[in-house]
Design a protein around this motif. Structure first.
Motif, PDB file in Angstrom:
ATOM      1  N   VAL A  86       0.757  -1.261  -0.138  1.00  0.00           N
ATOM      2  CA  VAL A  86      -0.185   0.065  -0.039  1.00  0.00           C
ATOM      3  C   VAL A  86       0.933   1.360  -0.107  1.00  0.00           C
ATOM      4  O   VAL A  86       0.682   2.172  -0.752  1.00  0.00           O
ATOM      5  CB  VAL A  86      -1.013   0.181   1.105  1.00  0.00           C
ATOM      6  CG1 VAL A  86      -1.853   1.295   1.242  1.00  0.00           C
ATOM      7  CG2 VAL A  86      -1.917  -1.340   1.099  1.00  0.00           C
ATOM      8  N   ARG A  87       1.964   1.199   0.762  1.00  0.00           N
ATOM      9  CA  ARG A  87       2.697   2.500   0.878  1.00  0.00           C
ATOM     10  C   ARG A  87       3.445   2.519  -0.327  1.00  0.00           C
ATOM     11  O   ARG A  87       3.618   3.918  -0.991  1.00  0.00           O
ATOM     12  CB  ARG A  87       3.772   2.059   2.079  1.00  0.00           C
ATOM     13  CG  ARG A  87       4.870   3.460   2.223  1.00  0.00           C
ATOM     14  CD  ARG A  87       5.594   3.164   3.356  1.00  0.00           C
ATOM     15  NE  ARG A  87       6.633   4.378   3.785  1.00  0.00           N
ATOM     16  CZ  ARG A  87       7.741   4.674   2.936  1.00  0.00           C
ATOM     17  NH1 ARG A  87       7.986   4.006   2.091  1.00  0.00           N
ATOM     18  NH2 ARG A  87       8.254   5.702   3.158  1.00  0.00           N
ATOM     19  N   SER A  88       3.988   1.829  -1.150  1.00  0.00           N
ATOM     20  CA  SER A  88       4.501   1.775  -2.559  1.00  0.00           C
ATOM     21  C   SER A  88       3.611   2.544  -3.369  1.00  0.00           C
ATOM     22  O   SER A  88       3.857   3.220  -4.238  1.00  0.00           O
ATOM     23  CB  SER A  88       4.985   0.316  -2.980  1.00  0.00           C
ATOM     24  OG  SER A  88       5.671  -0.282  -2.312  1.00  0.00           O
ATOM     25  N   ILE A 100      -0.840   5.967   7.963  1.00  0.00           N
ATOM     26  CA  ILE A 100      -1.169   4.762   8.569  1.00  0.00           C
ATOM     27  C   ILE A 100      -0.208   3.478   8.071  1.00  0.00           C
ATOM     28  O   ILE A 100       0.281   2.557   8.600  1.00  0.00           O
ATOM     29  CB  ILE A 100      -2.751   4.334   8.157  1.00  0.00           C
ATOM     30  CG1 ILE A 100      -3.446   5.262   9.336  1.00  0.00           C
ATOM     31  CG2 ILE A 100      -2.986   2.944   8.748  1.00  0.00           C
ATOM     32  CD1 ILE A 100      -4.834   5.258   8.857  1.00  0.00           C
ATOM     33  N   ALA A 101      -0.076   3.634   6.592  1.00  0.00           N
ATOM     34  CA  ALA A 101       0.872   2.533   5.970  1.00  0.00           C
ATOM     35  C   ALA A 101       2.306   2.511   6.781  1.00  0.00           C
ATOM     36  O   ALA A 101       3.062   1.572   6.773  1.00  0.00           O
ATOM     37  CB  ALA A 101       0.942   2.630   4.530  1.00  0.00           C
ATOM     38  N   LEU A 133       5.787  -0.907  12.684  1.00  0.00           N
ATOM     39  CA  LEU A 133       5.178  -2.022  13.767  1.00  0.00           C
ATOM     40  C   LEU A 133       5.450  -3.577  13.164  1.00  0.00           C
ATOM     41  O   LEU A 133       5.973  -4.245  14.087  1.00  0.00           O
ATOM     42  CB  LEU A 133       3.642  -1.588  13.842  1.00  0.00           C
ATOM     43  CG  LEU A 133       2.837  -2.856  14.751  1.00  0.00           C
ATOM     44  CD1 LEU A 133       3.439  -2.881  16.104  1.00  0.00           C
ATOM     45  CD2 LEU A 133       1.421  -2.635  14.919  1.00  0.00           C
ATOM     46  N   PHE A 134       4.902  -3.961  12.070  1.00  0.00           N
ATOM     47  CA  PHE A 134       5.112  -5.154  11.671  1.00  0.00           C
ATOM     48  C   PHE A 134       6.414  -5.663  11.501  1.00  0.00           C
ATOM     49  O   PHE A 134       6.806  -6.907  11.427  1.00  0.00           O
ATOM     50  CB  PHE A 134       4.478  -5.584  10.432  1.00  0.00           C
ATOM     51  CG  PHE A 134       2.843  -5.220  10.598  1.00  0.00           C
ATOM     52  CD1 PHE A 134       2.030  -5.612  11.781  1.00  0.00           C
ATOM     53  CD2 PHE A 134       1.978  -4.509   9.625  1.00  0.00           C
ATOM     54  CE1 PHE A 134       0.844  -5.616  11.996  1.00  0.00           C
ATOM     55  CE2 PHE A 134       0.669  -4.261  10.025  1.00  0.00           C
ATOM     56  CZ  PHE A 134       0.152  -4.925  11.157  1.00  0.00           C
ATOM     57  N   THR A 176      -2.005   4.071  18.878  1.00  0.00           N
ATOM     58  CA  THR A 176      -2.602   5.232  19.171  1.00  0.00           C
ATOM     59  C   THR A 176      -2.162   6.500  17.971  1.00  0.00           C
ATOM     60  O   THR A 176      -3.094   7.285  17.819  1.00  0.00           O
ATOM     61  CB  THR A 176      -1.606   5.932  20.335  1.00  0.00           C
ATOM     62  OG1 THR A 176      -1.752   5.013  21.490  1.00  0.00           O
ATOM     63  CG2 THR A 176      -1.943   7.357  20.759  1.00  0.00           C
ATOM     64  N   ALA A 177      -1.288   6.109  17.177  1.00  0.00           N
ATOM     65  CA  ALA A 177      -0.723   7.008  16.294  1.00  0.00           C
ATOM     66  C   ALA A 177      -1.932   6.791  15.047  1.00  0.00           C
ATOM     67  O   ALA A 177      -2.426   7.851  14.428  1.00  0.00           O
ATOM     68  CB  ALA A 177       0.557   6.682  15.610  1.00  0.00           C
ATOM     69  N   VAL A 178      -2.389   5.515  14.980  1.00  0.00           N
ATOM     70  CA  VAL A 178      -3.484   5.196  13.737  1.00  0.00           C
ATOM     71  C   VAL A 178      -4.667   5.883  14.474  1.00  0.00           C
ATOM     72  O   VAL A 178      -5.414   6.377  13.363  1.00  0.00           O
ATOM     73  CB  VAL A 178      -3.379   3.724  13.674  1.00  0.00           C
ATOM     74  CG1 VAL A 178      -4.687   3.271  12.529  1.00  0.00           C
ATOM     75  CG2 VAL A 178      -2.031   3.064  12.907  1.00  0.00           C
ATOM     76  N   ILE A 179      -5.038   5.715  15.693  1.00  0.00           N
ATOM     77  CA  ILE A 179      -6.273   6.079  15.787  1.00  0.00           C
ATOM     78  C   ILE A 179      -6.433   7.703  15.821  1.00  0.00           C
ATOM     79  O   ILE A 179      -7.473   8.249  15.299  1.00  0.00           O
ATOM     80  CB  ILE A 179      -6.580   5.726  17.399  1.00  0.00           C
ATOM     81  CG1 ILE A 179      -6.958   4.491  17.255  1.00  0.00           C
ATOM     82  CG2 ILE A 179      -7.989   6.688  17.706  1.00  0.00           C
ATOM     83  CD1 ILE A 179      -7.462   3.740  18.589  1.00  0.00           C
ATOM     84  N   THR A 180      -5.422   8.490  15.990  1.00  0.00           N
ATOM     85  CA  THR A 180      -5.055   9.854  16.004  1.00  0.00           C
ATOM     86  C   THR A 180      -5.281  10.172  14.449  1.00  0.00           C
ATOM     87  O   THR A 180      -5.880  11.390  14.340  1.00  0.00           O
ATOM     88  CB  THR A 180      -3.952  10.316  16.608  1.00  0.00           C
ATOM     89  OG1 THR A 180      -3.961   9.781  17.983  1.00  0.00           O
ATOM     90  CG2 THR A 180      -3.799  11.884  16.516  1.00  0.00           C
ATOM     91  N   THR A 181      -4.643   9.507  13.672  1.00  0.00           N
ATOM     92  CA  THR A 181      -4.711   9.465  12.394  1.00  0.00           C
ATOM     93  C   THR A 181      -6.205   9.647  11.582  1.00  0.00           C
ATOM     94  O   THR A 181      -6.475  10.462  10.814  1.00  0.00           O
ATOM     95  CB  THR A 181      -3.624   8.877  11.439  1.00  0.00           C
ATOM     96  OG1 THR A 181      -2.239   9.130  12.135  1.00  0.00           O
ATOM     97  CG2 THR A 181      -3.546   9.111  10.159  1.00  0.00           C
TER      98      THR A 181
END
Length: 745
Positions: free
Chosen positions: A240-242, A268-269, A275-276, A303-308
Motif C-alpha cells: 500500500v505504501r509503495s 497509517i501505512a 510495527l510489523f 494510538t498513532a493510527v487512531i489519531t490519524t
C-alpha cells in the motif's frame, strides 16, 4: 551463506545503478544556468539552490524581467519548514505565494519537460506565462484551495535564451510547508525517468503483495507461526505504501482521491510498516523478545493510527516526530534481538541480520529524505526486497530441516513397527484361534438341538480356556477405553505393578488412587497415547512405579482395536524387562572385567589399545617368580597375591589411569600423563609398596616383588616396546623398572 549475501548485494546494486543519469544543478539568486548543460535522452538535471519567493501574493505569470527584479526574497529548494524567516518577514507554514526561477537554456533545444514531486499542498506551474502543469487548485484561502499530492510533468518550448518559470502555490492543509525536488530534461528523458519509477513501484508493490499472500497461506496452515502472519502484514502494508509514495500511482487508480484521505492512508501505512517489522523479527526469534516492549510499540502504533483516523493532517502530522522516536527505540530493540540470536547461533540469524540491517538503514534514510534533511532517494523498497529474499532463505532452510526430521522419524517408526509386529504375534495367534473356534461352533449350531447344547458347552469351555489363558499368561495384559479408562487387567500385570490381585489394581486405577507413572503430566500423555496412536501397533519402553514406590522398567505393546459410540478401545501387553536390562549390564561388565582382581581384562585392554588417541605411556608389570609362589604355597595363595597386587595398583595409581590384568601374573597401566617424572615416581612408589608387602600363609610371611617395563612415547609398537623392557627388567635381576626410549629402540 556467502552466496546468498553476495546475491542480495548484487540485486541491490543492480536496482541502484539501473537508473537515469541525474545531474545536480544549482540556482543562484533565482537564476540557473543550463547553457552548457547536456541534454540527451538519458540526461536529467535536478534543479536546486536559491529560488525567489513571494509570500501571500500570486505574481502575474507574464511579469517582465525588470519587474521581477523587485522581488528579492530567496528560499533554498528543496526545503521543509513550519516557521521561517524570509527576508525581513517571519512566516509560518500555511499561506500562499509564488516561486520564481529564470532558466538559461541552450538555443539548440526545441522542447524541455519539468517534473516536480510535490509542493504542499496545491500549485500551478507557468513557463513564459503559459500554464504547463498543475496539482490541485491553489487559492488564497482554505475554502478556495483543493489540496492534492502527486508528481506532475509539464513541457514547454524555450523562448530565446531564458525561460521564465513561475509557480503559484498555497498550503492550508499540511502542518509543514514542503518543497520537493524539480527535474528538467528532454521529454524522452523525463518520461523514461517517470516510467521507470512507476514500473519499479508497481513491480515492488505487486511482488511484495504476492509474498504477503504466500506468508498468509503459511500462517493459515501453521497458525502457531505468528512470524509468518506479521511478515504477511508487513508486505501488505508496504505494498500500500509503495502505491502511496514514490510516484504516487494511487492517483492513476483514483484520480479524485481526497488529499486528506491520501495523507491518512500514507501515514497509517508508514506506522504499520514499522510495527510489523518489529513484531516479525521479535516473533522470528521468540526466545529473545521482550513482551513489554512489544506491547509498548503496539500501543504507540495503535494510538498513532487512531489519531490519524480522527484528526486532520495539521494535527496528526505532529505525531510523526514522536513516532520516529518510537521507531528509533524499535530499531535498538531489533538490534538487540538480532545480535542475541546471532550470538547464540540461532538458525537464520546471520541472514536476518543482513536483511534487517539494510531495512533499518533504509528506514532512517527515508525518514530523513521525506523530512527534507538529505537529498538521496527512497531506499526502503530495495531493502524490503532483500529482507524478503533473506526470509525466503530462512523459510527454505526450516522446511528442509523439517523434511529431514520427518524422514528420520519415518525410519524410526518403521523399525518400531517391525518390533511391534514380533511382540504381538502371540496376541494375534490367540485372537485368531478364538475366531476359528467361534466359526466352527457357529457351523455346528445349524445341525440339531443336541449339537447346539454341545456347542454351547464347547463355547463355555473355550471361554473358560480364554479366561484361564488371560489370567495365567506370563505377560501383563490390559484393555483401555478413552473415556472409561482401564476396563480389564490380568493378574500378571497386577503382579508386575506390586498388587495382590487384578481386582485391586483395577479398583485403584478406577478410583484414581494409583498411577502407573508418578509424573501426572507423563501419566496423562501416556493415556492420551493409548487412545490416540495412529500406528497399527505401537511399542515403547517406559519406566513405571509400583504400588510400594519402586521403579520398574517395562516394555509396552498396544494397538487400537475398535471405536464404539465415540470411545476408542485399546488392547495391549506390559512386560517387566528390569531383570533383562540388569542382566545385560552384568554381562557387559563380565565381558570386560577380570573376575579375580576386578580390574579390566585382556579384551578391554585390547580395545583400549586399538582406540588410543594422542601420546601415551604403557607400563607392563609382572610378578616375579609367581610360579614358585604357586608351587610353594598353593594356588589359593597365588590368587591372594594377584588380588593384593591389584588392590595396590588401584590404591597407588591415580584413579584416571587405565589398569588391566592382561595375563596370568601380568598387569598393564596406560598413562595419559605426559610428565615422565610423575609416571616414574608413581611406578617406583608401586614397586616399593609391593616389595614391602607381606602375606601370611600358615604362619609364614609370603614376600613378592614385581618387574616393570615402560615405553615412554607413542608408537605402533608400543606394546612390544614395553614387553621388551619387561623382559630386560627380568633378565637384569627383577624388582626394577626398565624404560624404553628412542635412543635404545
Amino acid at each position: 551463506m556467502k552466496k546468498i549475501i553476495l546475491l542480495c548485494l548484487c540485486f541491490l546494486s543492480l536496482f541502484l545503478t539501473a537508473c537515469t543519469d541525474v545531474q545536480f544543478k544549482s540556482a543562484y539568486y533565482g537564476t540557473i544556468n543550463l547553457n552548457e548543460a547536456s541534454f540527451s535522452t538519458t540526461d536529467i538535471h535536478k534543479l536546486r539552490g536559491e529560488w525567489k519567493i513571494v509570500w501571500n501574493e500570486f505574481v502575474d505569470p507574464n511579469i517582465d524581467f525588470c519587474a521581477r527584479e523587485n522581488y528579492k526574497d530567496l528560499v533554498t529548494v528543496p526545503q521543509t519548514w513550519t516557521h521561517k524567516n524570509i527576508g525581513q518577514k517571519y512566516i509560518g507554514s500555511q499561506g500562499y505565494g509564488t516561486l520564481m526561477l529564470d532558466i538559461l537554456t541552450p538555443v539548440d533545444v526545441d522542447e524541455l519537460t519539468i517534473e516536480t514531486t510535490y509542493i504542499s499542498s496545491a500549485f500551478k506551474i507557468y513557463a513564459n506565462g503559459e500554464l504547463i502543469a498543475e496539482n490541485g487548485v491553489p487559492g488564497k484561502t482554505k475554502e478556495t484551495t483543493r489540496a492534492q499530492w502527486k508528481p506532475v510533468v509539464g513541457s514547454f518550448k524555450p523562448s530565446g535564451d531564458t525561460t521564465r518559470l513561475i509557480i503559484h502555490f498555497s498550503n492550508f492543509n499540511h502542518r509543514r510547508f514542503v518543497i520537493k525536488d524539480f527535474y528538467i530534461g528532454l521529454p524522452q528523458a523525463i518520461n523514461r525517468h517517470v516510467s521507470g519509477r512507476i514500473a519499479f513501484d508497481l513491480i515492488a508493490a505487486g511482488g511484495i503483495f504476492i509474498m504477503a499472500l504466500y506468508h498468509l497461506m503459511i500462517y493459515h496452515l501453521h497458525k502457531r507461526d505468528k512470524a509468518a502472519l506479521y511478515f504477511s502484514l508487513l508486505c501488505l502494508a508496504f505494498s500500500v505504501r509503495s502505491l502511496m509514495v514514490g510516484n504516487r500511482y494511487i492517483y492513476d487508480i483514483f484520480p479524485n482521491l481526497e488529499w486528506e484521505i491520501f495523507m491518512k492512508v500514507a501515514y497509517i501505512a508508514f506506522y504499520s510498516v514499522g510495527l510489523f517489522v518489529i513484531l516479525f523479527v521479535s516473533h522470528t526469534f521468540r526466545k529473545f523478545h521482550k513482551s513489554r516492549l512489544d506491547k509498548f510499540i503496539v500501543l504507540s502504533t495503535v494510538t498513532a493510527v487512531i489519531t490519524t483516523l480522527i484528526f486532520p493532517a495539521a494535527v496528526f502530522d505532529m505525531l510523526l516526530v514522536p513516532f520516529e522516536l518510537v521507531i528509533g527505540l524499535g530499531i535498538l530493540y531489533l538490534c538487540y534481538i538480532i545480535i542475541s540470536a546471532f550470538k547464540y547461533r540461532e538458525s537464520g540469524a546471520l541472514v536476518m541480520m543482513l536483511g534487517t540491517s539494510l531495512l533499518i538503514f533504509s528506514a532512517v534514510n527515508d525518514m530523513l529524505y521525506e523530512a527534507g534533511y538529505i537529498g538521496t532517494t527512497s531506499l526502503t523498497p530495495f531493502a524490503l526486497i532483500v529482507l524478503i529474499l533473506c526470509q525466503s532463505f530462512t523459510l527454505a532452510k526450516r522446511f528442509t530441516f523439517a523434511y529431514n526430521q520427518a524422514e528420520d522419524l519415518l525410519k524410526e517408526n518403521t523399525e518400531m513397527n517391525h518390533k511391534l509386529t514380533q511382540h504381538n504375534e502371540l496376541l494375534e495367534d490367540l485372537i485368531s484361534q478364538r475366531t476359528h473356534e467361534l466359526h466352527d461352533m457357529n457351523e455346528e449350531l445349524e445341525t440339531s438341538n443336541e449339537e447346539l447344547i454341545e456347542l454351547v458347552e464347547a463355547i463355555n469351555r473355550s471361554e473358560s480356556h480364554f479366561r484361564s489363558l488371560f489370567e495365567n499368561i506370563p505377560i501383563g495384559v490390559f484393555r483401555f477405553g478413552s473415556k472409561s479408562g482401564f476396563r480389564m487387567v490380568n493378574p500378571k500385570l497386577a503382579n508386575i505393578l506390586g498388587f495382590e490381585s487384578a481386582h485391586m489394581l483395577h479398583k485403584a486405577l478406577k478410583d484414581r488412587t494409583y498411577k502407573m507413572i508418578d509424573d501426572p503430566v507423563q501419566w496423562a500423555k501416556f493415556k492420551a497415547t493409548l487412545s490416540g496412536s495412529i500406528s497399527p501397533q505401537d511399542m515403547r519402553e517406559m519406566e513405571m512405579v509400583k504400588l510400594d514406590g519402586k521403579k520398574v522398567v517395562t516394555e509396552i505393546t498396544f494397538r487400537i482395536i475398535d471405536t464404539i459410540d465415540g470411545e476408542t478401545f485399546t488392547e495391549g501387553t506390559i512386560n517387566d524387562i528390569t531383570k533383562s536390562i540388569e542382566l545385560k549390564k552384568r554381562l557387559e561388565k563380565l565381558a570386560t572385567t577380570d573376575s579375580l582382581t576386578d580390574l579390566w581384562n585382556r579384551r578391554a585392554f585390547t580395545e583400549k589399545m586399538a582406540n588410543l588417541k594422542g601420546p601415551v605411556h604403557l607400563a607392563l608389570i609382572d610378578i616375579d617368580d609367581f610360579k614358585s609362589i604357586n608351587d610353594t604355597y598353593g594356588h589359593d595363595t597365588g590368587d591372594q597375591v594377584l588380588r593384593e597386587t591389584a588392590a595396590i595398583l588401584k590404591r597407588v595409581c591415580p584413579d584416571d589411569k587405565f589398569i588391566a590384568r592382561v595375563g596370568g601374573e601380568e598387569f598393564a597401566i596406560i598413562f595419559d600423563d605426559k610428565n615422565r617424572k610423575n609416571i616414574l615416581e608413581c611406578l617406583e612408589d608401586l614397586r616399593e609398596t609391593i616389595e614391602q608387602t607381606r602375606l601370611i600363609h600358615l604362619s609364614n610371611k609370603v614376600q613378592f616383588t614385581i618387574s616393570i617395563g615402560l615405553s615412554d612415547f607413542d608408537d605402533i609398537n608400543l606394546f612390544k616396546q614395553a614387553d621388551r623392557m619387561l623382559y630386560q627388567a627380568k633378565s637384569k635381576g627383577k624388582n626394577q623398572i626398565q624404560i624404553f626410549s628412542e635412543s635404545i629402540g
